[in-house]
Design an enzyme around this catalytic site. Structure first.
Site, short mmCIF file in Angstrom:
data_model
loop_
_atom_site.label_atom_id
_atom_site.label_comp_id
_atom_site.label_asym_id
_atom_site.label_seq_id
_atom_site.Cartn_x
_atom_site.Cartn_y
_atom_site.Cartn_z
N HIS A 1 8.44 -9.84 10.30
CA HIS A 1 9.21 -8.60 10.09
C HIS A 1 10.51 -8.91 9.33
CE1 HIS A 1 6.90 -5.92 12.78
NE2 HIS A 1 6.63 -7.04 13.43
N GLU B 1 12.44 -6.96 8.04
CA GLU B 1 13.46 -5.91 8.29
C GLU B 1 14.47 -6.31 9.36
OE1 GLU B 1 10.21 -5.69 9.05
OE2 GLU B 1 9.82 -4.48 10.83
N CYS C 1 3.85 -6.83 8.92
CA CYS C 1 3.09 -7.15 10.12
C CYS C 1 1.74 -6.43 10.12
CB CYS C 1 3.92 -6.85 11.37
SG CYS C 1 3.29 -7.73 12.81
N1 GLN Z 1 -0.82 -4.83 16.29
C1 GLN Z 1 -0.67 -5.98 15.45
C2 GLN Z 1 -0.62 -7.27 16.25
O1 GLN Z 1 -0.43 -7.25 17.43
C3 GLN Z 1 0.56 -5.85 14.58
C4 GLN Z 1 1.84 -5.88 15.35
C5 GLN Z 1 3.03 -5.38 14.58
O2 GLN Z 1 2.88 -4.71 13.57
N2 GLN Z 1 4.22 -5.68 15.04
O3 GLN Z 1 -0.80 -8.33 15.70
#
Ligand code: GLN
Length: 529
Positions: free
Chosen positions: A504, A506, A375
């Site tokens: 994600h 994970e 992400c």
């Molecule tokens: N802050 C980033 C976004 O909002 C990444 C979010 C995250 O890593 N879950 O896109």
């Protein structure tokens, strides 16, 4: 109390019952006013777990999914805030037919309805209910009240287990049962007598301790379950089996024991025990430090995913927390990254620590160290590539600098308005979305197929206006969301392993089925070594 392992206990009871041939689900109640976990800082509350349907929930739901190997949903998680909100919304819709809506019984009734719905949703034989917080505190009283009424309404169909802590004070050298005795008294005060006591301690509970608890807490000796600290949480279901916990539950419910066993799980735990050659993975993050203590809870799913993948190869996962801010002030410290077989940059929000992570990514890219970005990790890998390979010196995300001239990562169009209106709760791009994997990429080799679905939680994305510039310089776009044409996976060709995803992975790794991206990352880390 929190962190003593109620989540793992709940998941482990589930595993034991499931291995006996029953269908099991679980629901977690958190005592907070927050409507979901999405607005909570991970340092305070640990990881925000995300289900396929986009529920932002407590990390324990992740444990349930991993132990039960079952995808859960909004039916499996509620907070005080959520419970009140639905009661209030129903009241506004005149669904209480004009009568006075009261804390008791309307709030406990809503809790009970949610428990029943969680069971019905999957036609479960058992619903495990985890009540967060500590017995005796004010905040979770209505959940205990609901549990008490649930038993009253369903005689013979509800059992209670108390997870209690037995300290061994260093200066005394003896395991003490008093805190558990006090906890049971408090629970009794709420009208609940536990049927089981799960004794959490650094060592196994011996016979005298079990007897004491049995007599003073009014439970059968056989129902005091010893649950000492284990090398791995995945051993806990086996601890329970050793104490006959599953069988005791079934006999109290007058249920017949189906003849299943935990052979596969036992084999898995054996692999964990026999995995001695380490694979060293560093996680560069910022949600670790709380006062003088270090917290691993913020990245729990990432950590578990690394473990699943390491054990898949019979390796011992050795995971280190690396604070990204260190790299910002002291470039020399970056050299420590060479000590690792692979580096992960996990998700995150806000500007703090970002430049340090970008430096870490550059280090991994230029020194051929296996790298996995998750992400925010993908967004930062894109920024690093844009700056240092494409020469876009101002490249950044509008999350960190809304006025940048080179927004290679930009807020998604439908997110802009939500942010302006400060409409933050449960409004990110959340939950499962499709991704089309491009053939002849490392991602395609990892997944072995072109169509996948993964879980998301973000507001920003790779800006398609820069896609060509990035691709021209060798960044490979390996996965795209077909509906919105969003970049979901990037990778590099000539590198030991360099991959990052907007989703994600994970959240979907399971003990016996490591996630393909973590698996391939760890494979590369082992080969690099
Ligand atoms: N802050 C980033 C976004 O909002 C990444 C979010 C995250 O890593 N879950 O896109």
């Amino acid at each position: 109390m929190s962190s003593i392992g109620k989540g793992v206990a709940t998941a482990s009871i589930g595993k034991v019952l499931e291995s006996k041939g029953f269908s099991v689900t679980a629901i977690k109640f958190d005592p907070y006013i927050n409507v979901d976990a999405g607005t909570m800082n991970p340092i305070e509350h640990g990881e925000v777990f995300v289900t396929d349907d986009g529920t932002e929930c407590d990390q324990d739901v992740g444990n349930y999914e991993r132990f039960l190997d079952r995808d859960l949903s909004s039916a499996n998680y509620a907070t005080t805030g959520k419970v009140y909100l639905s009661v209030i919304q129903r009241e506004r819709n005149l669904e209480y037919n004009g009568r006075c809506v009261e804390v008791v019984p309307d709030i406990p009734n809503e809790v009970i309805a949610r428990i029943q719905a969680a069971g019905k949703a999957v036609n479960a034989d058992f619903v495990l209910i985890e009540i967060g917080g500590t017995v005796g505190e004010y905040q979770n009283m209505l959940f205990l009240e609901a549990a008490r009424i649930l038993k009253l309404q369903n005689p013979g169909r509800v059992l209670f287990a108390l997870v209690g802590y037995l300290p061994i004070p260093e200066m005394v050298g003896e395991m003490k049962t008093k805190p558990v005795q006090s906890a049971v008294k408090l629970l009794n005060g709420a009208g609940i007598q536990p049927d089981f006591i799960i004794g959490r301690a650094s060592q196994p509970l011996d016979e005298p301790r079990k007897r004491k608890i049995s007599i003073f807490c009014n439970v059968d000796l056989r129902d005091v379950i010893s649950s000492p600290d284990a090398n791995s949480i995945y051993e806990v279901p086996l601890q329970y089996e050793a104490d006959g916990f599953g069988q005791r539950i079934l006999s109290k419910f007058h249920m017949r024991l189906e003849n299943h066993d935990m052979a596969e799980w036992r084999k898995f735990v054996e692999v964990i025990r026999n995995s001695t050659t380490p694979v060293k993975i560093g996680i560069v993050g910022k949600y670790f430090e709380t006062g003088k203590f270090t917290l691993a809870d913020s990245y729990i799913s990432v950590i578990e995913s690394v473990k699943h993948a390491a054990w898949f190869f019979g390796r011992k996962p050795e995971i280190s927390w690396l604070s990204s801010e260190t790299y910002e002030n002291d470039s020399q410290s970056l050299n420590e990254l060479s000590d690792f077989d692979g580096i992960i940059i996990p998700g995150g929000f806000g500007t703090r620590g970002v430049e340090g992570k970008i430096k870490a990514i550059e280090f991994c890219r230029t020194r051929n160290i296996p790298f996995l970005g998750l992400c925010l990790g993908m967004q930062l890998a894109t920024i690093e590539f844009a700056r240092n390979v494409c020469g876009l010196k101002d490249a950044t995300s509008t999350e960190f600098n809304p006025k940048t001239s080179q927004p290679v990562i930009d807020v998604m169009t439908d997110q802009k308005q939500l942010l302006e209106k400060k409409n933050f709760g449960a409004t990110m791009r959340l939950g499962a979305y499709n991704c089309q994997i491009i053939e002849n990429t490392h991602a395609f080799t990892a997944y072995g197929k072109a169509k996948i679905s993964e879980r998301h939680r973000h507001r920003y994305e790779l800006n398609n206006a820069y896609r060509k510039a990035l691709e021209d310089k060798g960044l490979v776009i390996a996965g795209v969301n077909p509906q919105k044409d969003l970049v979901e996976i990037i990778e590099l060709k000539d590198h030991s392993f360099f991959m990052a995803s907007q989703f994600h992975p994970e959240f979907k790794s399971r003990p016996l089925r490591p996630h393909p991206l973590f698996r391939e990352f760890v494979r590369a880390a082992i080969e690099k070594k």
